[in-house]
Motif scaffolding. Structure first.
Motif, PDB file in Angstrom:
ATOM      1  N   GLY A  11       0.944  -1.171   0.057  1.00 40.46           N
ATOM      2  CA  GLY A  11       0.211  -0.062   0.276  1.00 40.46           C
ATOM      3  C   GLY A  11       1.101   1.557  -0.220  1.00 40.46           C
ATOM      4  N   GLY A  13      -0.444   4.264   0.270  1.00 44.46           N
ATOM      5  CA  GLY A  13      -1.084   5.293   1.080  1.00 44.46           C
ATOM      6  C   GLY A  13      -0.588   6.572   2.098  1.00 44.46           C
ATOM      7  N   PRO A  14      -0.507   7.415   3.218  1.00 45.55           N
ATOM      8  CA  PRO A  14       0.165   8.035   4.414  1.00 45.55           C
ATOM      9  C   PRO A  14       1.034   6.745   4.849  1.00 45.55           C
ATOM     10  N   ALA A  15       0.205   5.773   5.230  1.00 42.69           N
ATOM     11  CA  ALA A  15       0.578   5.663   6.572  1.00 42.69           C
ATOM     12  C   ALA A  15       2.004   3.720   5.825  1.00 42.69           C
ATOM     13  N   ILE A  33       4.566  -2.226  -2.700  1.00 46.62           N
ATOM     14  CA  ILE A  33       3.503  -2.859  -3.794  1.00 46.62           C
ATOM     15  C   ILE A  33       2.378  -1.618  -3.189  1.00 46.62           C
ATOM     16  N   GLY A  36      -2.351   0.433  -7.331  1.00 44.31           N
ATOM     17  CA  GLY A  36      -3.591   1.447  -8.044  1.00 44.31           C
ATOM     18  C   GLY A  36      -2.494   2.185  -9.624  1.00 44.31           C
ATOM     19  N   LYS A  42      -6.085   5.491  -6.354  1.00 49.08           N
ATOM     20  CA  LYS A  42      -7.583   4.310  -5.244  1.00 49.08           C
ATOM     21  C   LYS A  42      -8.036   5.907  -4.206  1.00 49.08           C
ATOM     22  N   ASN A  43      -6.654   6.390  -3.922  1.00 50.40           N
ATOM     23  CA  ASN A  43      -8.227   7.280  -1.968  1.00 50.40           C
ATOM     24  C   ASN A  43      -8.687   8.620  -2.773  1.00 50.40           C
ATOM     25  N   VAL A  44      -9.392   8.468  -1.739  1.00 44.76           N
ATOM     26  CA  VAL A  44     -10.088   9.680  -1.608  1.00 44.76           C
ATOM     27  C   VAL A  44     -10.319  10.338  -0.099  1.00 44.76           C
ATOM     28  N   GLY A  46     -11.218  13.932   1.950  1.00 46.40           N
ATOM     29  CA  GLY A  46     -11.895  15.343   1.813  1.00 46.40           C
ATOM     30  C   GLY A  46     -10.636  16.442   1.914  1.00 46.40           C
ATOM     31  N   ALA A 160       0.098  -1.868   5.122  1.00 47.18           N
ATOM     32  CA  ALA A 160      -0.113  -0.954   5.398  1.00 47.18           C
ATOM     33  C   ALA A 160      -1.482  -0.557   3.792  1.00 47.18           C
ATOM     34  N   LEU A 167      -5.628  -8.557   3.773  1.00 48.07           N
ATOM     35  CA  LEU A 167      -4.878  -9.650   4.311  1.00 48.07           C
ATOM     36  C   LEU A 167      -4.777  -9.662   5.543  1.00 48.07           C
ATOM     37  N   PHE A 226     -19.187  17.468   5.562  1.00 38.53           N
ATOM     38  CA  PHE A 226     -17.418  18.347   5.818  1.00 38.53           C
ATOM     39  C   PHE A 226     -17.632  19.692   4.283  1.00 38.53           C
ATOM     40  N   TYR A 228     -14.454  22.228   2.608  1.00 40.03           N
ATOM     41  CA  TYR A 228     -12.627  22.281   2.651  1.00 40.03           C
ATOM     42  C   TYR A 228     -12.710  23.193   1.737  1.00 40.03           C
ATOM     43  N   ILE A 282     -14.524   4.594   6.168  1.00 40.15           N
ATOM     44  CA  ILE A 282     -13.642   5.553   7.066  1.00 40.15           C
ATOM     45  C   ILE A 282     -13.712   4.180   8.235  1.00 40.15           C
ATOM     46  N   SER A 316      -4.705  10.696   8.473  1.00 39.25           N
ATOM     47  CA  SER A 316      -3.727  10.607   7.728  1.00 39.25           C
ATOM     48  C   SER A 316      -2.910  10.807   8.798  1.00 39.25           C
TER      49      SER A 316
HETATM   50  C1  LIG Z   1     -13.731  11.074   2.108  1.00 35.30           C
HETATM   51  C2  LIG Z   1     -12.868  10.662   3.814  1.00 35.30           C
HETATM   52  C3  LIG Z   1     -12.186  12.157   4.041  1.00 35.30           C
HETATM   53  C4  LIG Z   1     -11.363  11.754   4.823  1.00 35.30           C
HETATM   54  N1  LIG Z   1     -11.050  13.279   5.381  1.00 35.30           N
HETATM   55  C5  LIG Z   1      -9.512  13.222   6.685  1.00 35.30           C
HETATM   56  C6  LIG Z   1      -9.361  14.397   7.403  1.00 35.30           C
HETATM   57  O1  LIG Z   1      -9.608  15.764   6.450  1.00 35.30           O
HETATM   58  N2  LIG Z   1      -8.419  14.306   7.644  1.00 35.30           N
HETATM   59  C7  LIG Z   1      -7.323  12.970   7.950  1.00 35.30           C
HETATM   60  O2  LIG Z   1      -6.440  12.829   8.480  1.00 35.30           O
HETATM   61  N3  LIG Z   1      -8.176  11.886   7.130  1.00 35.30           N
HETATM   62  C8  LIG Z   1      -9.043  12.180   6.545  1.00 35.30           C
HETATM   63  N4  LIG Z   1      -9.739  10.040   6.223  1.00 35.30           N
HETATM   64  C9  LIG Z   1      -9.190   9.523   6.518  1.00 35.30           C
HETATM   65  C10 LIG Z   1      -7.673   8.725   5.505  1.00 35.30           C
HETATM   66  O3  LIG Z   1      -7.952   9.103   4.638  1.00 35.30           O
HETATM   67  C11 LIG Z   1      -7.122   7.958   6.109  1.00 35.30           C
HETATM   68  O4  LIG Z   1      -7.024   7.501   7.524  1.00 35.30           O
HETATM   69  C12 LIG Z   1      -5.657   6.924   5.593  1.00 35.30           C
HETATM   70  O5  LIG Z   1      -5.871   7.164   4.264  1.00 35.30           O
HETATM   71  C13 LIG Z   1      -5.616   6.132   6.357  1.00 35.30           C
HETATM   72  O6  LIG Z   1      -3.569   5.761   4.982  1.00 35.30           O
HETATM   73  P1  LIG Z   1      -3.756   4.449   5.068  1.00 35.30           P
HETATM   74  O7  LIG Z   1      -2.223   4.668   4.194  1.00 35.30           O
HETATM   75  O8  LIG Z   1      -4.038   3.617   5.718  1.00 35.30           O
HETATM   76  O9  LIG Z   1      -4.307   3.850   3.842  1.00 35.30           O
HETATM   77  P2  LIG Z   1      -5.032   4.619   2.564  1.00 35.30           P
HETATM   78  O10 LIG Z   1      -5.446   5.733   2.492  1.00 35.30           O
HETATM   79  O11 LIG Z   1      -6.207   3.938   2.416  1.00 35.30           O
HETATM   80  O12 LIG Z   1      -3.893   3.231   1.667  1.00 35.30           O
HETATM   81  C14 LIG Z   1      -3.926   1.916   1.516  1.00 35.30           C
HETATM   82  C15 LIG Z   1      -3.363   1.893  -0.051  1.00 35.30           C
HETATM   83  O13 LIG Z   1      -3.364   0.210   0.199  1.00 35.30           O
HETATM   84  C16 LIG Z   1      -3.540   0.131  -1.115  1.00 35.30           C
HETATM   85  N5  LIG Z   1      -3.571  -1.028  -1.159  1.00 35.30           N
HETATM   86  C17 LIG Z   1      -4.602  -1.820  -0.774  1.00 35.30           C
HETATM   87  N6  LIG Z   1      -4.620  -3.260  -0.791  1.00 35.30           N
HETATM   88  C18 LIG Z   1      -4.169  -3.917  -1.793  1.00 35.30           C
HETATM   89  C19 LIG Z   1      -3.482  -4.497  -1.603  1.00 35.30           C
HETATM   90  N7  LIG Z   1      -3.846  -5.963  -1.692  1.00 35.30           N
HETATM   91  N8  LIG Z   1      -1.604  -4.302  -2.690  1.00 35.30           N
HETATM   92  C20 LIG Z   1      -1.439  -3.494  -3.240  1.00 35.30           C
HETATM   93  N9  LIG Z   1      -2.077  -2.264  -2.380  1.00 35.30           N
HETATM   94  C21 LIG Z   1      -3.170  -2.002  -1.963  1.00 35.30           C
HETATM   95  C22 LIG Z   1      -4.656   0.944  -1.583  1.00 35.30           C
HETATM   96  O14 LIG Z   1      -4.618   1.374  -3.147  1.00 35.30           O
HETATM   97  C23 LIG Z   1      -3.983   2.248  -1.026  1.00 35.30           C
HETATM   98  O15 LIG Z   1      -3.225   2.846  -2.188  1.00 35.30           O
HETATM   99  C24 LIG Z   1     -10.426  10.806   5.557  1.00 35.30           C
HETATM  100  C25 LIG Z   1     -10.854   9.398   4.480  1.00 35.30           C
HETATM  101  C26 LIG Z   1     -12.351   9.756   3.971  1.00 35.30           C
HETATM  102  C27 LIG Z   1     -13.143   8.406   2.843  1.00 35.30           C
END
Ligand SMILES: Cc1cc2nc3c(=O)[nH]c(=O)nc-3n(C[C@H](O)[C@H](O)[C@H](O)COP(=O)(O)OP(=O)(O)OC[C@H]3O[C@@H](n4cnc5c(N)ncnc54)[C@H](O)[C@@H]3O)c2cc1C
Length: 431
Positions: A11, A13-15, A33, A36, A42-44, A46, A160, A167, A226, A228, A282, A316
């Motif tokens: 993954g 994303g930020p984590a 890995i 997307g 793949k992320n959304v 706000g 992540a 997983l 929200f 923004y 979420i 995030s």
């Molecule tokens: C509409 C909305 C608004 C939000 N607003 C806020 C905000 O204002 N402030 C804030 O702090 N947080 C906000 N959040 C929460 C924030 O987006 C998440 O907490 C944050 O993105 C978590 O990061 P992450 O890296 O754990 O997961 P994600 O950002 O979801 O990243 C996971 C990644 O893993 C990839 N992935 C998944 N499965 C697999 C696989 N099997 N193989 C390869 N890749 C894979 C995905 O494609 C994705 O890119 C919001 C969330 C949403 C949905």
């Protein structure tokens, strides 16, 4: 793909990226890995990104990163059908370095952040799905991908992979999340010229504003909406727990339409053009829903570990901090050459000492309280609006009489004892 790595991060994303970046900075051989097309595709979100946790990873990132606006005002709306009771804070100290937080468009930000991890030495592969963890003798030793000959091996695999974490489920770390543990949020990006945004939100230059909206935004159900400000667009979105949505038979896109056409919201959007439309889950189960986060050769970070503080819309930052803590635990484990659950246990210690577990613990009963006792959103928010309307309407009634009338109105509906009970319960849930 037949090489062995020190760390595989699933993954981007930020984590995942904060973990990959920190590991690479410590000289570890890292493979990240992402399924997307590119990180963020793949992320959304706000879009509020918090400065403090990001700065701990990349100092003064705001000088380089693609950010929208530094937020200088946070407003909170208790909305009824034709009114809104609002409060908030605006501070010019947030308009200056080092700032408090920023609005961001994740598609841009995630790409930039992942590029920093690549620059630090991490290898990033996109358009590749990790289909399962490879487990040998009770230890995760690598991952299987959907590429031909796509098995890859590492001392540690970091999950992540976001809110669904298939997983984590495969490893038995968590079950399918219940509908009251996740919120379904839909959002739209609406393009609007900068000068109109500044005029409508009373902002100057590149200053930003966030509005969190409760009450009629979710038709009285547990959840939030929200609004923004980005540079030249607005993010508008709304979400409720899946269980509330099912119970109230709400359709997410209808809810967003309802919000966009609400008389308190519509004027802000007037003349804007819809640019993107997205839906995402979420994790909102909080402290009670945090799954197992360490196993032999494996760690879980970010949304995959349910690290979201829904009350403060922080996700995030928890994702980034948990990714960094996981990386630091891996570095320690590498020094001891022990990647077992015990060898990686400093990750858990760091989580428990940090704001992540402390904040989740503080609000551990909040979501369930507000879901199980719908009067807070359904009855009290409209009552508060009516009370404000009464109090601020100048009709010749002496103010003391008005106060008495408002108090009578508040207790008449539910009874004095129940009101006291509700206040105590709400206080306990957020204290
Ligand atoms: C509409 C909305 C608004 C939000 N607003 C806020 C905000 O204002 N402030 C804030 O702090 N947080 C906000 N959040 C929460 C924030 O987006 C998440 O907490 C944050 O993105 C978590 O990061 P992450 O890296 O754990 O997961 P994600 O950002 O979801 O990243 C996971 C990644 O893993 C990839 N992935 C998944 N499965 C697999 C696989 N099997 N193989 C390869 N890749 C894979 C995905 O494609 C994705 O890119 C919001 C969330 C949403 C949905």
């Amino acid at each position: 793909m037949s090489e062995k790595f020190d760390v595989i991060v699933v993954g981007a994303g930020p984590a995942g990226t904060s973990c990959a970046y920190t590991c690479a900075k410590h000289g570890l051989k890292v493979l990240q890995i992402e399924r997307g097309e590119y990180p963020g595709s793949k992320n959304v979100m706000g879009g509020v990104l918090y400065r403090k946790q990001m700065e701990e990873i990349i100092p003064e990132f705001w000088k380089e990163a693609p950010l929208e606006r530094p937020v200088i005002e946070q407003r909170f709306w208790m909305m009824d059908k034709e009114s809104v009771l609002s409060f908030g804070y605006k501070g010019l100290e947030w308009a200056e370095e080092p700032y408090n937080n920023f609005t961001v468009l994740r598609a841009q930000f995630d790409q930039w952040f992942a590029a920093q991890a690549v620059n630090a030495g991490s290898l990033l592969i996109c358009e590749t799905v990790v289909t399962e963890c490879i487990v040998e003798n009770g230890k995760v030793v690598g991952v299987r991908t959907d590429r031909p000959d796509g098995d890859v091996y590492a001392d540690v695999v970091v999950l992540a992979d976001g809110v669904n974490s298939l997983l984590g489920k495969q490893l038995g770390f968590h079950k399918e999340f219940r509908p009251d543990e996740v919120a379904l949020t839909v959002m739209e990006v609406i393009n609007l010229p900068k000068d109109r945004i500044n005029e409508r939100f009373n902002l100057e230059d590149n200053q930003g504003c966030t509005i969190e909206i409760f009450g009629d935004s979710t038709k009285g159900n547990l959840g939030t909406a929200f609004l923004y400000t980005n540079k030249e667009s607005l993010n508008i979105g709304v979400g409720t727990t899946l269980s509330s949505m099912i119970k109230a038979k709400l359709k997410p896109y209808d809810l967003l339409d309802y919000l966009k056409n609400h008389p308190m919201v519509k004027p802000y959007l007037d003349g804007g053009e819809s640019a993107e439309y997205l839906a995402h889950l979420i994790p909102e189960g909080g402290y009670h829903s945090v799954p197992r986060v360490i196993g032999n050769g494996v760690l879980v970070v970010g949304d995959a570990a349910q690290f979201v503080n829904a009350i403060h819309r922080e996700g995030s930052n928890m994702a980034m901090s948990s990714g960094k803590m996981a990386a630091e635990a891996i570095v320690r484990a590498k020094q001891e050459n022990d990647f077992s659950e015990v060898g990686l246990s400093s990750y858990k210690d760091a989580l428990y000492e940090s704001f992540i577990i402390k904040d989740l613990k503080k609000y551990k009963d909040a979501t369930h309280t507000f879901e199980n006792y719908p009067q807070y959103f359904k009855e009290y928010l409209p009552m508060m609006n009516q009370a404000a309307s009464k109090f601020f309407t100048v009709d010749g009634t002496p103010k003391r009489d008005k106060q008495k009338e408002i108090m009578r109105g508040l207790t008449k509906e539910r009874g004095r004892f129940k009101v006291m009970q509700d206040i105590y319960r709400a206080w306990k849930a957020v204290k």
